[in-house]
Design a protein around this motif. Structure first.
Motif, short mmCIF file in Angstrom:
data_model
loop_
_atom_site.label_atom_id
_atom_site.label_comp_id
_atom_site.label_asym_id
_atom_site.label_seq_id
_atom_site.Cartn_x
_atom_site.Cartn_y
_atom_site.Cartn_z
N ALA A 178 -10.58 1.13 -5.33
CA ALA A 178 -10.16 1.75 -6.58
C ALA A 178 -11.02 1.31 -7.75
O ALA A 178 -10.73 1.66 -8.90
N VAL B 27 -2.95 1.43 -10.49
CA VAL B 27 -3.35 0.03 -10.28
C VAL B 27 -4.60 -0.28 -11.11
O VAL B 27 -4.66 -1.31 -11.80
N LYS B 28 -5.57 0.59 -11.06
CA LYS B 28 -6.82 0.36 -11.81
C LYS B 28 -6.55 0.31 -13.31
O LYS B 28 -7.15 -0.49 -14.04
N LYS C 234 -8.24 -1.29 0.04
CA LYS C 234 -7.73 -0.21 -0.80
C LYS C 234 -7.86 -0.57 -2.28
O LYS C 234 -8.22 0.28 -3.12
N ILE C 235 -7.59 -1.81 -2.61
CA ILE C 235 -7.68 -2.25 -4.01
C ILE C 235 -9.12 -2.19 -4.51
O ILE C 235 -9.39 -1.65 -5.58
N TYR D 156 -3.37 4.16 -6.68
CA TYR D 156 -4.40 3.20 -7.06
C TYR D 156 -5.07 3.54 -8.38
O TYR D 156 -5.73 2.68 -8.97
N THR E 268 1.84 3.48 -3.22
CA THR E 268 1.10 2.98 -4.38
C THR E 268 0.03 3.98 -4.80
O THR E 268 -0.67 4.54 -3.96
N ASP F 286 0.82 -1.22 0.00
CA ASP F 286 0.00 0.00 0.00
C ASP F 286 0.85 1.27 0.00
O ASP F 286 0.56 2.22 -0.73
#
Length: 323
Positions: free
Chosen positions: A136, A96-97, A132-133, A93, A91, A88
């Motif tokens: 996003a 990430v997305k 958190k993931i 996000y 990072t 985390d």
């Protein structure tokens, strides 16, 4: 080691032994002691899977480096892909997305690289990062994989955290025992409390975790029989040729063996070193150009193949690898 063997025998008496012919069959179960190839296929019928995995933080700075690896396509003209196990801290996000939308797999690692001290710590840490993931805009059902911080395999307590948070597999058991072409292990489940002794840690031998997979990772071997858990750990990698060779030589050990998934572990520190990044790009280009039965895929895609083994002759129509 004697204590580990004793525990394994003891729990075997309690839970019974895993038997591929009687109580553990695909797609949801595979015994640790099953040394056959999935589906009984011959090695030359099996597509060689290269599983590129990236550890720690992911942000726009690192994305520019990782993007250089995934410029070639797989034999079905779909993009080559990999798996990110996220820390985390540091990072982004949104980045990430963007990778998720491209088909990359997003997994969990840690909050800040700290190793949990107990069962509650493992559960809470995995939940925190997964939250958190999913926050996003990533489907929680697609977050399946876990890799412990510092590759410090957490055994039973880690797998309780995996199970409580709806994850499916671990990709953090590095082994110095099953690290040659003749001893590589196919992924297996913990339906029965048995498994490899990961470096410095034991398997979850005191509890069963039905349908939970282990994607085991052999040590990397380099010149003069140097061994390291990850390529970055081999301090004698000093040139672009060295970086290519450590990746290629370990690939060949899998390719000329039983074709078990070849899991590569890299991070931003590796990629930020110019000659290591260039050697890795060369490796990716070379194996895809020179080995038409090789696929660069995510960890979950490799497990889907193990669950439903499909020969190379039919693999282009294998739905989990389509785009």
């Amino acid at each position: 080691m004697k204590v580990f063997v004793y525990l394994a025998v003891l729990v075997g008496l309690v839970y019974g032994q895993c038997d591929p012919a009687a109580n553990c069959s695909p797609p949801d179960c595979r015994c640790f002691n099953d040394n056959t190839t999935p589906g009984g296929l011959k090695p030359d019928e099996i597509p060689q899977m290269v599983v590129m995995t990236m550890d720690y933080s992911l942000n726009s700075e690192f994305a520019e480096l990782y993007d250089q690896l995934f410029t070639v396509t797989n034999p079905n003209d779909c993009p080559t892909l990999g798996t990110f196990y996220l820390q985390d801290m540091n990072t982004d996000y949104d980045v990430v997305k963007a990778y998720y939308d491209r088909g990359f797999e997003i997994g969990v690692s840690s909050v800040d690289g700290t190793i949990p001290k107990d069962e509650t710590g493992w559960v809470d840490m995995i939940r925190s990062v997964k939250t958190k993931i999913t926050g996003a805009g990533i489907n929680g059902d697609d977050v399946r994989g876990y890799r412990p911080p510092q590759l410090n395999f957490g055994g039973t307590e880690e797998f309780i955290g995996i199970g409580d948070n709806g994850l499916v597999y671990d990709a953090g058991c590095v082994t110095s025992e099953y690290d040659t072409a003749n001893t590589f292990k196919w992924p297996y489940t913990y339906d029965f409390p048995d498994g490899a002794k990961c470096n410095g840690q034991s398997a979850p031998v005191d509890k069963e975790f039905k349908g939970k997979w282990e994607l085991i990772i052999p040590d990397f071997r380099f010149s003069n029989d140097t061994k390291c858990e990850v390529p970055q750990g081999c301090t004698n990698v000093e040139t672009k040729t060295d970086a290519f060779n450590i990746l290629y030589d370990n690939f060949i050990a899998h390719y000329e063996g039983s074709r078990t998934p070849y899991v590569v572990i890299i991070d931003a520190a590796w990629m930020k070193t110019d000659f290591k990044r260039e050697g890795t790009v060369e490796f990716m280009d070379y194996v895809r150009a020179g080995f038409p039965d090789t696929w660069v895929i995510t960890a979950w895609q490799s497990l889907q193949w193990v669950q439903n083994p499909t020969p190379t002759a039919n693999i282009s129509s294998f739905a989990p690898w389509s785009c």
